[in-house]
Structure formats: C-alpha cells, structure tokens
Design a protein around this motif. Structure first.
Motif, PDB file in Angstrom:
ATOM      1  N   MET A  65       5.437 -11.718 -22.129  1.00  0.00           N
ATOM      2  CA  MET A  65       5.012 -12.271 -20.665  1.00  0.00           C
ATOM      3  C   MET A  65       6.072 -12.134 -19.725  1.00  0.00           C
ATOM      4  N   PHE A  66       7.441 -11.987 -20.358  1.00  0.00           N
ATOM      5  CA  PHE A  66       8.332 -12.107 -19.376  1.00  0.00           C
ATOM      6  C   PHE A  66       8.736 -10.529 -19.036  1.00  0.00           C
ATOM      7  N   ALA A  67       8.434  -9.699 -20.144  1.00  0.00           N
ATOM      8  CA  ALA A  67       8.325  -8.334 -19.562  1.00  0.00           C
ATOM      9  C   ALA A  67       7.385  -8.037 -18.877  1.00  0.00           C
ATOM     10  N   CYS A  68       6.190  -8.217 -19.086  1.00  0.00           N
ATOM     11  CA  CYS A  68       5.049  -7.915 -18.222  1.00  0.00           C
ATOM     12  C   CYS A  68       5.088  -8.511 -16.885  1.00  0.00           C
ATOM     13  N   LEU A  69       5.967  -9.506 -16.601  1.00  0.00           N
ATOM     14  CA  LEU A  69       5.973 -10.024 -15.152  1.00  0.00           C
ATOM     15  C   LEU A  69       6.290  -8.630 -14.376  1.00  0.00           C
ATOM     16  N   LEU A  70       6.954  -7.612 -14.829  1.00  0.00           N
ATOM     17  CA  LEU A  70       7.585  -6.608 -13.874  1.00  0.00           C
ATOM     18  C   LEU A  70       6.078  -5.792 -13.258  1.00  0.00           C
ATOM     19  N   TYR A  71       5.091  -5.834 -14.071  1.00  0.00           N
ATOM     20  CA  TYR A  71       3.968  -4.985 -13.587  1.00  0.00           C
ATOM     21  C   TYR A  71       3.329  -5.832 -12.303  1.00  0.00           C
ATOM     22  N   PRO A  72       3.218  -6.983 -12.267  1.00  0.00           N
ATOM     23  CA  PRO A  72       2.513  -7.488 -10.966  1.00  0.00           C
ATOM     24  C   PRO A  72       3.490  -7.369 -10.112  1.00  0.00           C
ATOM     25  N   LEU A  78       3.769  -2.205  -4.190  1.00  0.00           N
ATOM     26  CA  LEU A  78       3.240  -1.031  -3.714  1.00  0.00           C
ATOM     27  C   LEU A  78       2.042  -1.476  -2.617  1.00  0.00           C
ATOM     28  N   VAL A  79       1.399  -2.615  -3.020  1.00  0.00           N
ATOM     29  CA  VAL A  79       0.296  -3.129  -2.084  1.00  0.00           C
ATOM     30  C   VAL A  79       1.095  -3.540  -0.795  1.00  0.00           C
ATOM     31  N   GLY A  80       2.006  -4.203  -0.979  1.00  0.00           N
ATOM     32  CA  GLY A  80       2.790  -4.707   0.445  1.00  0.00           C
ATOM     33  C   GLY A  80       3.281  -3.627   1.438  1.00  0.00           C
ATOM     34  N   ILE A  81       3.711  -2.579   0.789  1.00  0.00           N
ATOM     35  CA  ILE A  81       4.167  -1.297   1.439  1.00  0.00           C
ATOM     36  C   ILE A  81       2.804  -0.528   2.241  1.00  0.00           C
ATOM     37  N   ALA A  82       1.736  -0.489   1.320  1.00  0.00           N
ATOM     38  CA  ALA A  82       0.542   0.084   1.752  1.00  0.00           C
ATOM     39  C   ALA A  82       0.031  -1.002   2.984  1.00  0.00           C
ATOM     40  N   ALA A  83      -0.051  -2.183   2.843  1.00  0.00           N
ATOM     41  CA  ALA A  83      -0.572  -2.901   3.926  1.00  0.00           C
ATOM     42  C   ALA A  83       0.101  -3.041   5.100  1.00  0.00           C
ATOM     43  N   GLN A  84       1.611  -2.790   5.012  1.00  0.00           N
ATOM     44  CA  GLN A  84       2.365  -2.795   6.198  1.00  0.00           C
ATOM     45  C   GLN A  84       2.352  -1.529   6.815  1.00  0.00           C
ATOM     46  N   GLY A  85       2.034  -0.519   6.269  1.00  0.00           N
ATOM     47  CA  GLY A  85       2.080   0.885   6.854  1.00  0.00           C
ATOM     48  C   GLY A  85       0.925   1.289   7.298  1.00  0.00           C
ATOM     49  N   SER A  86       0.820   2.706   7.551  1.00  0.00           N
ATOM     50  CA  SER A  86      -0.567   3.208   7.962  1.00  0.00           C
ATOM     51  C   SER A  86      -1.304   3.566   6.479  1.00  0.00           C
ATOM     52  N   MET A  87      -1.105   2.796   5.541  1.00  0.00           N
ATOM     53  CA  MET A  87      -1.916   3.130   4.201  1.00  0.00           C
ATOM     54  C   MET A  87      -2.786   1.933   3.809  1.00  0.00           C
ATOM     55  N   THR A  88      -3.272   1.053   4.899  1.00  0.00           N
ATOM     56  CA  THR A  88      -4.148  -0.016   4.607  1.00  0.00           C
ATOM     57  C   THR A  88      -5.285   0.324   3.687  1.00  0.00           C
ATOM     58  N   HIS A  89      -5.767   1.592   4.004  1.00  0.00           N
ATOM     59  CA  HIS A  89      -7.045   1.997   3.302  1.00  0.00           C
ATOM     60  C   HIS A  89      -6.856   2.327   1.919  1.00  0.00           C
ATOM     61  N   LEU A  90      -5.626   2.380   1.702  1.00  0.00           N
ATOM     62  CA  LEU A  90      -5.146   2.823   0.049  1.00  0.00           C
ATOM     63  C   LEU A  90      -4.851   1.571  -0.878  1.00  0.00           C
ATOM     64  N   VAL A  91      -4.925   0.466  -0.168  1.00  0.00           N
ATOM     65  CA  VAL A  91      -4.727  -0.685  -1.008  1.00  0.00           C
ATOM     66  C   VAL A  91      -5.597  -0.858  -2.351  1.00  0.00           C
ATOM     67  N   PHE A  92      -6.875  -0.719  -1.979  1.00  0.00           N
ATOM     68  CA  PHE A  92      -7.771  -0.923  -3.265  1.00  0.00           C
ATOM     69  C   PHE A  92      -7.710   0.217  -4.249  1.00  0.00           C
ATOM     70  N   PRO A  93      -7.333   1.509  -3.830  1.00  0.00           N
ATOM     71  CA  PRO A  93      -7.130   2.582  -4.823  1.00  0.00           C
ATOM     72  C   PRO A  93      -5.996   2.489  -5.367  1.00  0.00           C
ATOM     73  N   ILE A  94      -4.944   1.926  -5.034  1.00  0.00           N
ATOM     74  CA  ILE A  94      -3.628   1.511  -5.656  1.00  0.00           C
ATOM     75  C   ILE A  94      -4.047   0.225  -6.550  1.00  0.00           C
ATOM     76  N   LEU A  95      -4.587  -0.771  -6.350  1.00  0.00           N
ATOM     77  CA  LEU A  95      -4.825  -1.654  -7.501  1.00  0.00           C
ATOM     78  C   LEU A  95      -5.956  -1.010  -8.529  1.00  0.00           C
ATOM     79  N   SER A  96      -6.888  -0.317  -8.198  1.00  0.00           N
ATOM     80  CA  SER A  96      -7.719   0.079  -9.199  1.00  0.00           C
ATOM     81  C   SER A  96      -6.910   1.083 -10.100  1.00  0.00           C
ATOM     82  N   GLY A  97      -5.937   1.643  -9.577  1.00  0.00           N
ATOM     83  CA  GLY A  97      -4.884   2.572 -10.432  1.00  0.00           C
ATOM     84  C   GLY A  97      -4.333   1.980 -11.630  1.00  0.00           C
ATOM     85  N   PHE A  98      -4.446   0.776 -11.685  1.00  0.00           N
ATOM     86  CA  PHE A  98      -3.737   0.246 -12.907  1.00  0.00           C
ATOM     87  C   PHE A  98      -4.439   0.763 -14.041  1.00  0.00           C
TER      88      PHE A  98
END
Length: 282
Positions: A65-72, A78-98
C-alpha cells in the motif's frame, strides 16, 4: 535476517538510480520456445483469484500500500495539469486510462505474489527486482504497446470531443459534465467515447492479461507471451470478459474517492491478476 528499508525516500532514489542501468542487462534469446499450455477457466475461478489476491494484499499490505500510494499521486498530478490547462475535456479519458496502463503498473505486484508463492523473501524492495530481470527488455517492449494505446485513446478522445461538442474547450469540469448529460451532442460524445474506449480496453486486455506475468515468470519470447495471452482470451471469452468488467468496476470505485481507493484496488487487482495467470497457464 529479513532485509529492511530504513528511509523509503532515500531507498527509492537509490532504486531508481540502479534502475537507470537496466540497459546493461543482456537481452538473451528466450530459452523456452514451446507454447505454454493453457487451461479452460470458469467464472468461479475469478472468485478464487480475487480471494488469493486479497490474501496477498493482507499479508503484504504495509509494503504494497505504501508503494501503490504513488499511483493515485501520479493520477492526481495528471488530472491537475489537465484541469488547469486547455485539456479539461481529457480529465475523464485520463482517469479511465488507468485500465490501459494498469498491467504495466502492476509488474512489481506480480513479482511479490510470485515470491510469496515460492516462499522467497518478500519486501517492498522486491518490487524493483523486475528491473534486473533478463527479460526486462521484452517487458519494456510490451509496455510500449500499452503506452501507445493510452496515447491513441487520448488523441481519439480529443477528436471525439471536437467532432461532437466543437473545438472550443470547456471552461470547467462542471461545464463539461453539463454538456455531456444535457445535450444531444454530449450524449453522442459519451456513447461514442465509451464505445471506442471499450474496444481499446478489450485489445489491451487480450494482449496484456497473461503476457506480463508470463514474461516475469518464464523465459519465453515476446511473441509467445502475447500469443498465449490472446489464446487465453479467445478460449475463455466469457471469463476474461467478466474479468475485464470486474477490473473496470473496481477501478471506478477506486477513482471515485479522490483516487485514494486506488491504494487498495490496484494491489488487489495486481495480485489477483498473477493468480489468474497461474490458473490459466500450465
């Protein structure tokens, strides 16, 4: 005496430093050229692999669980970068890309399950031993396939948004959600995007579900590993399809609580995938 890790941060930096030298590993030809034999699976096998995955997680939870803390954390960045820039519409594709990059992220978890199964020493540090495997170059090549599919998914999601809602970027996530559920164009975007994402996820599932743990476990070539994974999917379509649905649902559950559920969901799925491989391949 079991190996201990004093400072996880300093240990991680050291591990990454040694990982940078993985190119020194000689990519030798596969010794096992024979096609692995596969078994027919039943739906009750999925309950068994999930239970065994949970047993692995319970036995190694502090390390895993300590090691997997890296993934969230990576997902949040990634979501923060998308939401702050011009890629807001890619937030959900990024999340589903897991679901597309999950098999790569779970490599260390496969190694821990393998070690626990064979009675070898298990520790957080052992997750990085895959970097020194003679088969690591083959694993990297397979990982590139998943990465290319993920990037293709983002490009397709961007094109679908432009074709349905227009080239203008939404002002916020709230505005995007409003468009997606209250307009005909938004429903078209959602349905087409879901269909395309499903097909890509299906391709990744067929190619990756068995091949990654097989490469970690046996000295087989990359084509043999991929062909074996596809054979398992083709000969067990209902079971592998059900497994893909389980993965999608559990990842959605893990993403909903601000990505923190992934700390538990990802290791559970990673360990369970190892046991699915063991159930499917003789």
């Amino acid at each position: 005496m079991p190996k201990t890790i004093g400072n996880p941060l300093s240990w991680t930096m050291g591990a990454l430093g040694s990982a940078a030298g993985y190119g020194r590993v000689v990519a030798t030809p596969a010794r096992d050229a024979a096609r692995p034999e596969i078994r027919r699976l039943a739906l009750h096998d999925l309950r068994l692999v999930l239970r065994r995955g949970w047993d692995d997680l319970a036995a190694m939870r502090s390390d895993v669980m300590f090691a997997c803390l890296l993934y969230p954390l990576m997902g949040a960045v990634l979501v923060g970068i998308a939401a702050q820039g011009s890629m807001t519409h890619l937030v959900f594709p990024i999340l589903s890309g897991f679901a597309l990059v999950g098999p790569v992220a779970a490599l260390g978890l496969y190694e821990l399950s393998r070690r626990r199964e064979t009675g070898e020493e298990v520790s957080w540090a052992a997750m990085f031993d895959v970097l020194h495997s003679p088969r690591f170059p083959r694993i990297v090549m397979l990982s590139l396939f998943n990465g290319v599919i993920f990037m293709a998914w983002l490009l397709l999601a961007d094109a679908i948004h432009a074709a349905t809602l227009g080239p203008e970027r939404p002002a916020s996530l709230g505005a995007l959600l409003t468009q997606a559920v209250t307009t005909p164009e938004g429903w078209t975007m959602t349905l087409v995007g879901a269909g395309v994402g499903f097909l890509l996820a299906l391709a990744v599932l067929a190619v990756s579900v068995i091949s990654f743990p097989l490469l970690l476990d046996r000295d087989v070539s990359l084509p043999v590993a991929v062909a074996t994974s596809v054979r398992v999917a083709v000969e067990n379509p209902v079971v592998i399809g059900a497994w893909g649905l389980i993965v999608a649902v559990l990842l959605a559950v893990g993403i909903l609580p601000v990505l923190l559920g992934l700390i538990v969901i990802l290791p559970l799925l990673g360990h369970a995938t190892w046991h699915l491989y063991r159930a499917a391949v003789v």
